[in-house]
Design a protein around this motif. Structure first.
Motif, short mmCIF file in Angstrom:
data_model
loop_
_atom_site.label_atom_id
_atom_site.label_comp_id
_atom_site.label_asym_id
_atom_site.label_seq_id
_atom_site.Cartn_x
_atom_site.Cartn_y
_atom_site.Cartn_z
N ALA A 182 -12.15 9.10 -6.69
CA ALA A 182 -11.38 7.93 -6.27
C ALA A 182 -10.00 8.36 -5.77
N LEU A 183 -9.51 7.66 -4.75
CA LEU A 183 -8.20 7.93 -4.16
C LEU A 183 -7.47 6.60 -3.97
N THR A 184 -6.20 6.54 -4.39
CA THR A 184 -5.41 5.32 -4.25
C THR A 184 -4.77 5.26 -2.87
N LEU A 185 -5.00 4.15 -2.16
CA LEU A 185 -4.50 3.99 -0.79
C LEU A 185 -3.14 3.30 -0.80
N SER A 186 -2.14 3.98 -1.28
CA SER A 186 -0.77 3.48 -1.22
C SER A 186 0.16 4.67 -1.37
N GLY A 187 1.42 4.49 -0.91
CA GLY A 187 2.40 5.55 -1.07
C GLY A 187 2.37 6.61 0.00
N ALA A 188 1.65 6.37 1.09
CA ALA A 188 1.61 7.31 2.21
C ALA A 188 2.03 6.58 3.48
N SER A 189 2.46 7.34 4.49
CA SER A 189 2.90 6.72 5.74
C SER A 189 1.77 5.98 6.44
N TRP A 190 0.54 6.40 6.18
CA TRP A 190 -0.61 5.79 6.84
C TRP A 190 -1.21 4.64 6.04
N ALA A 191 -0.64 4.33 4.87
CA ALA A 191 -1.08 3.19 4.05
C ALA A 191 0.17 2.58 3.43
N SER A 192 0.81 1.70 4.18
CA SER A 192 2.12 1.17 3.78
C SER A 192 2.10 -0.35 3.74
N GLU A 193 3.28 -0.95 3.65
CA GLU A 193 3.37 -2.41 3.67
C GLU A 193 2.80 -2.99 4.95
#
Length: 376
Positions: A182-193
């Protein structure tokens, strides 16, 4: 640059997936044919133990790896008072499987995050190897069940943080080869607000091809919606309760819960005072709400033990799940819905992700896309 086949050949992709058995339908059929394992005339706590003996907890999030880094010595099989989770308490709480988080403190980013995540993976494997009578690594739903039948608790690797990829799909494949689930999709430039970028969508497609589950807890609403549109595998929220009951930023509003349920995803309600409330009844309220909005096939449990958070009364550590199940029985939850909550829904999501990955690998080569190619 990779051929973005999911965008170019939608019809072929859907057709390939339609040929696979539907784990969601299998889960619903199993719930409909469920045979009770306890006497309804017995006390709720006694019934809870009986149900959990047959359908143990698959816990969606344990912070144990990072907590153990700060201990010079520990023995999880004999019992370890310095943490919330050890083998005796896992057995007392009827925990049959748990995801061990590879998340890192926010201060660790960039290239350091990649190395630190690899160190976390190494630590997990070392700890599990040192406690063979109580713990075993598992990577699939079948292995998870096998470990449980051997009287051990299955340890699944993840979720890891998005920073662990270093914006590289090659690193994602390497982490999967090491066992990441599992990988969390947040906290990266490609998964942002602002949601998923083109590279973020390609990361998700590659996760589908590899069988890595996407964790959307803490992601923005736009990221959640775009992930639901792009992913062919079920999505997880490993630490999300109902925002309608408690306005925590990681909790999900009803519209997203509805969309997650329609997409056959899984919302795993955390046992934390901050997100659900100070007592076991508050946690049960959130489980009631998520079940009502998303459906009984789309709700799970996330102890969030050893993650540095306070826990509700009567749910202080991993041994306390029977108290929560007893509360649900008092609220007239059926045994079949409890069996889905504790074990069945996680099994279904893992099986579905693996079915999806098998179909995706037949039509799609490993992606060589780079963030500079897609996002500029």
């Amino acid at each position: 640059m990779a051929d973005l086949q999911d965008e170019l050949h939608t019809t072929t992709e859907v057709g390939a997936l339609d040929e696979l058995p539907d784990p969601f339908a299998e889960t619903v059929e199993a719930a409909q044919s469920y045979t009770p394992v306890s006497d309804p005339d017995t006390e709720p706590l006694e019934r809870a133990h009986a149900i959990l003996a047959a359908h143990p907890v698959a816990d969606g999030y344990s912070g144990l790896p990072w907590a153990l880094r700060h201990l010079s010595w520990f023995d999880l099989e004999l019992g370890e008072s310095a943490v919330d989770t050890d083998v005796p308490r896992l057995r007392e709480g009827h925990v049959g499987a748990l995801f061990w988080s590879l998340h890192l403190p926010e201060s660790i980013g960039g290239d350091r995050a990649v190395g630190a995540t690899l160190e976390q993976l190494d630590l997990v494997k070392t700890v599990v190897g040192a406690h063979p009578e109580g713990l075993r690594l598992a990577h699939t739903a079948g292995e998870m069940a096998d470990v449980r039948h051997c009287g051990r608790a299955a340890v699944l690797l993840g979720p890891a943080g998005a920073a662990a990829l270093g914006d590289s799909l090659g690193i994602l494949r390497s982490l999967r080869a090491l066992g990441l689930r599992a990988l969390t999709l947040s906290g990266a430039s490609w998964a942002s607000e602002a949601g998923l970028t083109r590279f973020g969508e390609e990361v998700l497609r590659e996760m589908n091809r590899l069988g890595v589950l996407a964790d959307l807890s803490g992601a923005s609403a736009d990221t959640v919606r775009r992930a639901l549109a792009v992913s062919k595998a079920p999505l997880l929220c490993t630490r999300s309760a109902a925002r309608a009951l408690r306005p925590h930023p990681a909790n999900l509003p009803d519209d997203l819960l509805t969309e997650l349920g329609a997409a056959k995803g899984l919302c795993m309600v955390p046992l934390t005072a901050e997100q659900t409330g100070p007592n076991v009844r508050d946690v049960a309220d959130h489980l009631d709400h998520v079940r009502a909005v998303a459906g009984p096939e789309c709700v799970g449990l996330s102890g969030t033990y050893d993650a540095g958070t306070a826990h509700p009364q009567d749910l202080a550590d991993a041994s306390c799940y029977p108290h929560l199940v007893a509360e649900l029985l008092r609220r007239d939850w059926s045994e079949s819905d409890i069996a889905l909550l504790t074990w069945g829904n996680v099994q279904r999501v893992l099986r579905s992700a693996d079915f999806t990955a098998r179909a995706a690998r037949e039509r799609r080569e490993p992606s060589t896309a780079k963030i500079s190619d897609l996002d500029g």
